[in-house]
Design a protein around this motif. Structure first.
Motif, mmCIF file in Angstrom:
data_model
loop_
_atom_site.group_PDB
_atom_site.id
_atom_site.type_symbol
_atom_site.label_atom_id
_atom_site.label_comp_id
_atom_site.label_asym_id
_atom_site.label_seq_id
_atom_site.Cartn_x
_atom_site.Cartn_y
_atom_site.Cartn_z
ATOM 1 N N UNK A 1 0.845 -1.194 0.000
ATOM 2 C CA UNK A 1 0.000 0.000 0.000
ATOM 3 C C UNK A 1 0.877 1.240 0.000
ATOM 4 N N UNK B 1 1.030 3.424 2.249
ATOM 5 C CA UNK B 1 1.597 3.711 3.560
ATOM 6 C C UNK B 1 1.816 2.406 4.310
ATOM 7 N N UNK B 2 2.719 2.431 5.240
ATOM 8 C CA UNK B 2 3.109 1.205 5.932
ATOM 9 C C UNK B 2 2.011 0.676 6.831
ATOM 10 N N UNK B 3 1.797 -0.640 6.798
ATOM 11 C CA UNK B 3 0.761 -1.238 7.628
ATOM 12 C C UNK B 3 1.362 -2.157 8.679
ATOM 13 N N UNK B 4 2.622 -1.906 9.000
ATOM 14 C CA UNK B 4 3.282 -2.746 9.998
ATOM 15 C C UNK B 4 3.572 -1.937 11.250
ATOM 16 N N UNK B 5 3.817 -2.614 12.363
ATOM 17 C CA UNK B 5 4.040 -1.932 13.634
ATOM 18 C C UNK B 5 5.266 -1.035 13.573
ATOM 19 N N UNK B 6 5.033 0.265 13.693
ATOM 20 C CA UNK B 6 6.116 1.231 13.501
ATOM 21 C C UNK B 6 7.192 1.187 14.581
#
Lengths: 123, 294, 236
Positions: free
Chosen positions: B82, B84-89
């Motif tokens: 996507x 933007x990032x969809x993982x734990x920042x």
């Protein structure tokens, strides 16, 4: 084999590939019977679409410059291929016509033009 | 040729907006660019493919499987990126790998870390601190680490510098060397599509304006310019996105319709940008015509 | 199901980084409290659950987990169910550990190393260690029930109504509970309804423990199912 793609050219990319490959095949830069990169490899190397390289290879195969060997890939046609010969003859005739026209426009007589041709062959 | 993705008769309406009868297919082994203005429905279409949005009607199949009933199996074999990032920042790439691994049957840790290395991503730094380009590459690394056969990217290059964009194209080029895979990517950056896409689908106001080989599209349209008076009557209605300015006019026209036009009119091949711009202009013209008619 | 376990592990790994430190700190406090000041302090061990639950909401929002949930090959319902189970387990495990600590706490009588032996405050502490198991056990059970219920409830309202309203939801809950309890007690003391306080007070410890745990587990499953149903209908 060296292909340079000019993005801003009027010529579609597949035509650019075809022209450059034809030139290099005709002038021997790409040797006869040489194996060419696969359609996908070429697409990867040039960072262009697979369909584009497919089109280029298909056109070149149709015109006799390259041949597809089942299971192995694409190879440059051996020189004694009829189609290639015909093409080369055509190129020669085009070149000669241009030479004659240019020579005449420059004011040379037919004899002088033939002399120039002979010199070119010897050199 | 087998299709890796097939959408037929997709309809979805919500609020002001609707996807109307969207249909297109992506054959195995190729890359499809998915373009259209903001709000044309690209993201909604992608979310429908992933069963993240419900559709009113239509059928979507991926790998020949149904996008709703078989969504879990599809997702095992699909990688998604996507914008933007969809993982734990607050976690590192290493920790994230630990989190994701159990979900995938074919997760390959060594492949993941190899990718991190080649993308020059540190595995022990909080991913929230990554630059936008690095975050995009992280998502790609994840997508490439579970033997995904289809990669879907939604505006992956928005906000990226040209270097990162170029790197992405290289990654996709390498990925598609395997003819059993497919790539669908939606983008505004038409130059990327023109460079690397085999197929293109243009979405306009929720409808498919064109879908097919990019080369075909490129050869089908031209930008026509000249003096307005020189346009033959019969051709006027065939012009798309007509725009008159002080010294003349510009419009998009199908190359088929170029036959028999006066020499005073000039034309040049249209690129994808041109097409999108003129389609939008045509819309505006139609709206003006409606308003004036009223 | 396996999926739910994977989600629970996922949630834990998300929260672990942030929650680890305060959790260890709280655990140390409650354990030392249990051994030094009164076995009932072991109940505080359940507070460690907060450390591993609270971070989840803010992370999920900030890191756009809803997109991740759409990508992962897991049923959405299982993601929700897993979350509720996670909350339950994160209360259940410290509860069990707290109960296990009671015996050693009582036996060791470690309060004897404290200074000021013989003072009034130490007398209180000594009493705590001389009393029965029942007191601390009930404290642990009740603490577990309240905290577990509160978090399950917050998760329930949070997922359905949005987590911004968490505080409001808790307020509403507290008010409701207070109102209900006050009404029942008032009615009971005026004999309008029969509330057998004696029976409640004499309930066996083990019975209380098992009933409360079972009740909370049922609530966990119920709220989990309702939430899963509602949320999976929503668009991601």
């Amino acid at each position: 084999m060296k292909i340079i793609i000019k993005n801003k050219s009027e010529l579609p990319i597949y035509e650019q590939i075809e022209e450059q490959m034809k030139t290099q095949i005709l002038d021997g830069t790409i040797k006869e019977d040489e194996q060419l990169p696969s359609i996908r490899q070429l697409a990867r190397d040039l960072k262009i679409s697979v369909i584009t390289t497919t089109r280029a290879y298909n056109d070149l195969a149709e015109e006799g410059f390259i041949i597809s060997v089942a299971g192995k890939g694409y190879f440059v046609s051996p020189r004694n291929n009829e189609l290639l010969k015909e093409r080369m003859l055509f190129e020669m005739e085009e070149g000669l016509e241009k030479a004659v026209t240019s020579g005449r426009n420059a004011g040379l007589s037919d004899v002088e033009i033939i002399e120039a041709l002979k010199k070119f062959m010897e050199g | 040729m087998e299709n890796i993705l097939e959408i037929s008769g997709l309809n979805k309406s919500y609020g002001d907006f609707a996807l109307k009868d969207v249909s297109f297919s992506l054959p195995k082994g190729y890359i499809m660019g998915f373009v259209g203005q903001n709000g044309s429905g690209k993201t909604t279409t992608i979310r429908s493919i992933l069963n993240m949005a419900k559709t009113d009607s239509g059928k979507i199949s991926v790998f020949g499987l149904d996008s709703v009933n078989d969504t879990i199996e599809i997702k095992q074999r699909t990688g998604v990126v996507f914008d933007s990032l969809y993982l734990a920042e607050h976690l590192t790439a290493k920790q994230i790998e630990k989190q994701l691994k159990p979900f995938y049957n074919d997760w390959q840790s060594d492949e993941f870390f190899k990718r991190l290395k080649s993308f020059e991503l540190p595995d022990n730094k909080k991913v929230g601190e990554f630059s936008k380009g690095m975050k995009m590459k992280l998502m790609i690394a994840v997508a490439l680490s579970h033997k995904a056969e289809l990669i879907i990217l939604d505006e992956p290059t928005s906000g990226l510098d040209p270097v990162a964009r170029d790197e992405l194209l290289d990654i996709l080029s390498e990925y598609i060397e395997d003819e059993n895979r497919g790539v669908l990517f939606s983008t505004h950056i038409t130059a990327d599509v023109e460079r690397i896409a085999d197929y293109v689908t243009i979405l306009h106001n929720g409808k498919v304006w064109f879908t097919g080989e990019l080369n075909t599209l490129a050869e089908s349209y031209a930008v026509l310019k000249g003096a307005e008076e020189d346009i033959p009557e019969s051709v006027k209605e065939k012009l798309i996105g007509f725009h008159a300015y002080r010294n003349g006019f510009e419009a998009l026209i199908k190359t088929d319709d170029l036959a028999g036009l006066p020499d005073s009119l000039e034309y040049e091949k249209a690129n994808l940008d041109d097409i999108l711009v003129y389609i939008a202009k045509e819309d505006k013209n139609e709206r003006h015509a409606e308003n004036n008619a009223v | 199901m396996k999926d739910m376990l994977k989600i629970m592990r996922f949630d834990f790994l998300t929260a672990a980084d942030t929650g680890y430190f305060p959790a260890v700190f709280l655990a140390a406090l409650s354990v030392s409290g249990a051994f030094l000041f009164g076995p009932g302090c072991a109940a505080a061990l359940i507070l460690t659950s907060i450390c591993f639950i609270l971070p989840l909401t803010s992370v999920a929002e900030k890191s756009e987990f809803h997109k991740l949930y759409g990508i992962l090959p897991v049923k959405r319902k299982n993601i929700t169910r897993g979350r509720f189970l996670y909350i339950f387990m994160l209360h259940f495990i410290p509860e069990m550990i707290a109960l296990l600590l009671l015996k050693p706490a009582f036996t060791l009588k470690a309060y004897r190393i404290l200074p000021n032996q013989g003072s009034a405050s130490l007398q209180l502490i000594e009493n705590a260690f001389l009393s029965e198991f029942r007191g601390p056990c009930m404290k642990i059970f009740i603490f577990f029930s309240i905290s577990c219920f509160a978090f399950l409830y917050m998760e329930f309202t949070g997922q359905i109504f949005g987590h911004e309203n968490d505080i409001k939801s808790i307020m509403v809950l507290l008010l409701t509970v207070t109102a209900v309890v006050t009404t029942l007690t008032a009615l009971g003391s005026h004999d309008i309804i029969q509330v057998d306080f004696e029976k409640i007070r004499n309930i066996k410890t083990l019975t209380a423990g098992i009933s409360l745990n079972t009740l909370l587990f049922m609530i966990c499953l119920l709220l989990g199912e309702i939430t899963a149903g509602k949320v999976s209908a929503k668009e991601l």
